[in-house]
Structure formats: C-alpha cells, structure tokens
Design a protein around this motif. Structure first.
Motif, mmCIF file in Angstrom:
data_model
loop_
_atom_site.group_PDB
_atom_site.id
_atom_site.type_symbol
_atom_site.label_atom_id
_atom_site.label_comp_id
_atom_site.label_asym_id
_atom_site.label_seq_id
_atom_site.Cartn_x
_atom_site.Cartn_y
_atom_site.Cartn_z
ATOM 1 N N THR A 234 -70.496 -48.149 51.493
ATOM 2 C CA THR A 234 -71.212 -48.732 50.356
ATOM 3 C C THR A 234 -70.396 -48.611 49.076
ATOM 4 N N SER A 237 -67.377 -51.043 48.988
ATOM 5 C CA SER A 237 -67.767 -52.416 48.648
ATOM 6 C C SER A 237 -67.961 -52.573 47.150
ATOM 7 N N ALA A 238 -68.585 -51.554 46.516
ATOM 8 C CA ALA A 238 -68.806 -51.617 45.072
ATOM 9 C C ALA A 238 -67.491 -51.550 44.307
ATOM 10 N N VAL A 240 -64.476 -52.456 45.390
ATOM 11 C CA VAL A 240 -63.745 -53.702 45.594
ATOM 12 C C VAL A 240 -64.326 -54.804 44.710
ATOM 13 N N SER A 241 -65.644 -54.870 44.655
ATOM 14 C CA SER A 241 -66.299 -55.884 43.827
ATOM 15 C C SER A 241 -65.969 -55.712 42.352
ATOM 16 N N ALA A 242 -65.766 -54.447 41.949
ATOM 17 C CA ALA A 242 -65.458 -54.158 40.548
ATOM 18 C C ALA A 242 -63.972 -54.314 40.227
ATOM 19 N N GLY A 243 -63.164 -54.679 41.215
ATOM 20 C CA GLY A 243 -61.740 -54.904 40.976
ATOM 21 C C GLY A 243 -60.912 -53.640 40.899
ATOM 22 N N GLU A 245 -59.348 -51.962 43.341
ATOM 23 C CA GLU A 245 -58.243 -51.796 44.286
ATOM 24 C C GLU A 245 -56.877 -51.807 43.591
ATOM 25 N N SER A 265 -64.030 -52.275 54.357
ATOM 26 C CA SER A 265 -63.637 -53.592 53.855
ATOM 27 C C SER A 265 -62.779 -53.430 52.606
ATOM 28 N N THR A 266 -61.517 -53.099 52.811
ATOM 29 C CA THR A 266 -60.577 -52.920 51.723
ATOM 30 C C THR A 266 -59.161 -53.150 52.228
#
Length: 524
Positions: A234, A237-238, A240-243, A245, A265-266
């Motif tokens: 979880t 995902s948050a 990655v969504s926030a940029g 990486e 998922s990264t």
C-alpha cells in the motif's frame, strides 16, 4: 534381445533405482533483478554485547556471520540511528527550535556498531544500511521517540515549535558524516521504521537534497520498513503515485505480518529488511516438523522472497545474541563461552556464500515437485542454482544451460546431517545432474573456465548416518562425495545404465569386474 530388455527393466525397478529425473533449463540471456545480499543487525546495544565476549567466542561469532568458508558469508549489516531515550542519539538535546544550532555529540562507538561495521568490512562487507527507528522526540508531534507520532511539518501534521523536516534531514546527514569520519561509508539510509501512515512523501525530497548538498548523493535513500509486505504494498503504491521513485534507491519492508511473496509495483529494488521468529523458543533445528524456528522454514522464506517477490536483499533481525535464550530472533546464540549456530544460519549460508552482491537472477524453465528453484550469475561469471526441497521425497534434477557451457561443477548440501557439505554433481555433455534429498537445500555452482569452484564445506559437521548398500546391489564401495541413500541410488543407477549400454551394443557379455551391474548381464 527382448529377454535382455525385460530382465533389465525388472531389475532396475525392483532395486528402486529409477527415480524420475526432472530437466531444468537456466537461461543466461534472460536476466531479472540484481542481488544486493543477505544480512543482519546488532542494534539496540547488541553490537556492544557482542564485542564484550571473550576473544574466542567473539571471533567465532563473527566467522559464523561473515565467513564464506565456515559461516553464512553475509554481505549486509543494518545499524540503528539512535534517536534518544537510551542515550544513543548524536543530538541528545533539542536546539530549542528548528532554526536553533544543534549540538551534535559523537563518541566514535555508537553502541558498538562502529566496531561491528569495521569487523564486517574486514570480511568484505561493503553494504552498510543505517536506519532510524524514529526522529528525536522533540521533533515529533507526540514529543516522544516511541508511541507513534509524526515528524512535525509533514503533510497534515504541525507543531507549535515549527517545521522540523530540515533539521531532521540535517541530523541524518550528520550521522552519515560521522561514520565516514570512522572510515565507514554508509551506503543506504532509512529515516523511519514500521510507520502507521504514509506521510514520507513530504520529507523525502528534503532528505535527498540535503544529502546532495553534502556531497553524499551516492547514499541510497530507503523507505519505508512497513511491518509486513501487505502494508508496504500500500505504501509503495502511494509513494509511486506521489513521484517519489526519483528520490529513492530501495523500497524496504519487514515480514512480521506478511512475508514477501509477490513483486511490489515499483521500478526500484526491494529489500526485506527485518524478519525473525519472535515467538518460539530458541532452536538450532534444521527440520523436524516445519516449525517456525527451523532452518528449512527460513530457507523456503528466502527462496519465495528472492524468486517470487523479486527481492534484491533478505535480512534477518539479529545476528549474534548473548545470554538471551527466550526467542529465535537471532541466527547465532552465545552463553558467553560457547557459540551455537542455528539451522536458520545455514539456510542463509546456502544463498549468501554463493550468490554475491551484484549477481543477477536468471530465468529458468521447468519445475520440480516440492522444490523451489533460483538461478543466478555472479559478477565473476559463475552460475549458481539453489534448490529448496520442502517435500518428503528426494529428487533428481538435470540442469541444462542456455548461453553458458560449464567446464566444472560443484554442489553443496544442507539438511539434518550436513551443513554446507560437498555433495555429488555430475557434469556430462554440458549438463549437470544433482540429487536433492528430502527436506534439504542443495546449491550448485558452475564455471565455464579456470579452476574448479573452491570447496565451501563442510563447516559445522554433524555426522551423517552410515548407509551401506546390500547385496546384490553392489560389491564395490561408492565413490567419495556420495551422501545418503538417494545419492547412492543415483550413482548405482548411472552405473547400471552404463553397463546395460556396454553389454547390449559392445560385448554382449558381462561388464568389467568391479562394476555393480555385473549381475545384470548374468541375468540375461
């Protein structure tokens, strides 16, 4: 001729020598994740307790953790960045406000972790993971390093004292500088441990830029050491969504409420950074009934993490524990005089001794019932294949390779009576045949030039039971390197096949004296 074939078939079957052989293909042209290594921690004063041992058990404990010939050959250590409370912080007192001048304190020891880091480095370890369990209490919403709370200034969390994000980044950067001063380069830096919520995104860029300004951009920032894999999924995902990486080097997670079993998922590397059996009493067992403290249990966890979840690193919680027999949260136990390795240590050894930092995992095809399979190519060109057999039956495996022709092969076995002990591996026509006993791990190393792989064992030696073939199976002694009945069966089977072919197509009479199948042709 029909009589010859029928008799031969009956004979082989009745001797129980025909065990199904499974073909596994390793593809060196299809690479997966890079492996960073395997490791432990000596946090919360345990490094200091380790150092206080007498020189003999202290050295033996270090060898068990880091030696590639008598121990696990671990390649990562995880140090704790102290945050106060126990007097282990480099900033024991608040500067009064975020803009105040911090009065850092460094004792050159860091609760024994400086010594432990240097000892690990002397064995070739060069991955030093510095991890903060918390920011200092005066920087948090609850005023305490424990019991939750958030860093003042992260999204949605404000404090009357102000925004402490930059001072906390400075604090972490200073810790890295102190270690450099001691000749210890911190390679990975974590800033929180088992968080309840994902609010890291409003701090990560600050830490990244602070390290960059201090010419420490080579330090890889990690996040977030969730308590288990589901929570980290979880959080990832948050992030990655926030940029995030672009600022991070590694996604990290613990394994207490869920083991790593599927990829996150990264695009970043993923590490499992803390796992242990916290509830069972200490045990040194390899396999009894599949219990949580047993070595084979952890060998399987490592296999699933590396192969199924694409982990690049797997860390157990503690390395050496002194005078603490209550739990199995450590790999090696000491009463102050003796040092005892667990089966879990040997589970790590079957990976870390042979799969070294920088190795690439390789694709494989084929499967073996009850057996996990992982294949790797080291930076020195060696290929390593690890078989983890959690099943009750022995298996025979033939390994073929695409894009690689081995010139030498060696295999090592860990089970209830062997710890990283040499076992038989047959190289023929570019393929390798190996026996994988029940409830065991077998690691195969392959080279395509130069000297054969050096012997890696045996290390701690449990004496295997004597296994003797009975007449009429053989009148000769099996060659050295044969371990247990299954290896003996495989050897016998190969001799039978060799002599059947020789008898059928060359001499039409019995094989040369001394071969075990002399009775095959006499039965025709």
């Amino acid at each position: 001729m029909r009589s010859f074939v029928a008799t031969s078939t009956i004979l082989v079957t009745s001797l129980n020598l025909v065990l199904a052989q499974t073909l596994i293909t390793v593809n060196l042209n299809s690479t997966l994740q890079e492996i960073d290594g395997f490791g432990v921690s000596q946090a919360f004063g345990r490094a200091e307790e380790f150092y206080d041992l007498a020189s003999g058990p202290r050295q033996q404990g270090l060898d068990y953790l880091f030696s590639t010939s008598t121990g696990a050959g671990l390649t990562i250590i995880r140090n704790r960045i102290g945050s106060g409370g126990s007097g282990d912080s480099i900033l024991p007192n608040s500067p009064g406000s975020p803009s105040g001048t911090p009065q850092y304190v460094w004792d050159g020891d860091d609760s024994g972790q400086v010594w432990f880091s240097k000892q690990a480095m002397s064995y070739g370890v060069n991955t030093i993971y510095a991890d903060a369990w918390s920011a200092p209490g005066f920087m948090k919403t609850n005023g305490n390093q424990d019991n939750g709370g958030w860093l003042c200034g992260v999204t949605g969390e404000s404090c009357s004292s102000g925004d402490w994000r930059q001072p906390y980044a400075n604090f972490l950067t200073q810790y890295v500088k102190y270690y450099l001063q001691e000749g210890i380069p911190v390679t990975h830096l974590g800033f929180l441990n088992e968080p309840d919520y994902v609010q890291a995104a409003s701090f990560i860029p600050t830490l990244y830029n602070t390290l960059k300004s201090a010419s420490l951009s080579n330090v890889s920032i990690t996040c977030c050491d969730s308590i288990g894999w589901p929570g980290q999924r979880t959080m990832t995902s948050a992030l990655v969504s926030a940029g995030m990486e672009q600022y991070l080097g590694v996604i990290t997670s613990h394994a207490y409420n869920g083991d790593p079993d599927t990829p996150l998922s990264t695009k970043l590397k993923t590490w499992e950074t803390e796992a242990a059996d916290l509830n069972s009493a200490w045990c040194a067992t390899w396999y009894s009934n599949g219990g949580p403290c047993e070595g084979l249990t952890w060998a399987n966890k490592i296999n699933i993490g590396i192969v199924n979840a694409n982990l690049s690193a797997y860390l157990y919680w503690e390395g050496v524990e002194v005078n603490e027999p209550q739990a199995s949260s450590y790999l090696v136990a000491s009463d102050g005089n003796t040092v005892t390795p667990s089966g879990r240590l040997w589970a790590f050894a079957m990976w870390s001794r042979f799969i070294r930092p920088g190795a690439l995992r390789l694709s494989t095809s084929g499967s073996v019932s009850g057996v996990g399979i992982g294949a790797f190519k080291n930076t020195d060109g060696t290929v390593v294949v690890v078989f983890t057999n959690t099943g009750s039956g022995a298996q025979s495996v033939k390994i073929t390779l695409s894009g690689f022709t081995p010139s030498s092969a060696a295999a090592y076995l860990t089970d209830n009576t062997h710890q990283v002990a040499s076992t038989a591996a047959t190289l023929s026509g570019g393929a390798v045949t190996v026996s994988v006993p029940a409830y065991s791990v077998v690691t195969v190393t392959l080279r395509n030039g130069g000297s054969p792989p050096p012997s890696q064992g045996p290390t701690t030696t449990a004496q295997p039971p004597t296994t003797t073939a009975t007449s009429p199976v053989s009148t000769t002694t099996a060659p050295s390197g044969i371990h247990g009945m299954y290896d003996l069966r495989s050897w016998v089977y190969m001799q039978v096949l060799e002599c059947l072919v020789f008898t059928m197509f060359v001499t039409q009479r019995s094989c040369i004296s001394g071969k075990i199948c002399y009775f095959v042709s006499s039965a025709v």
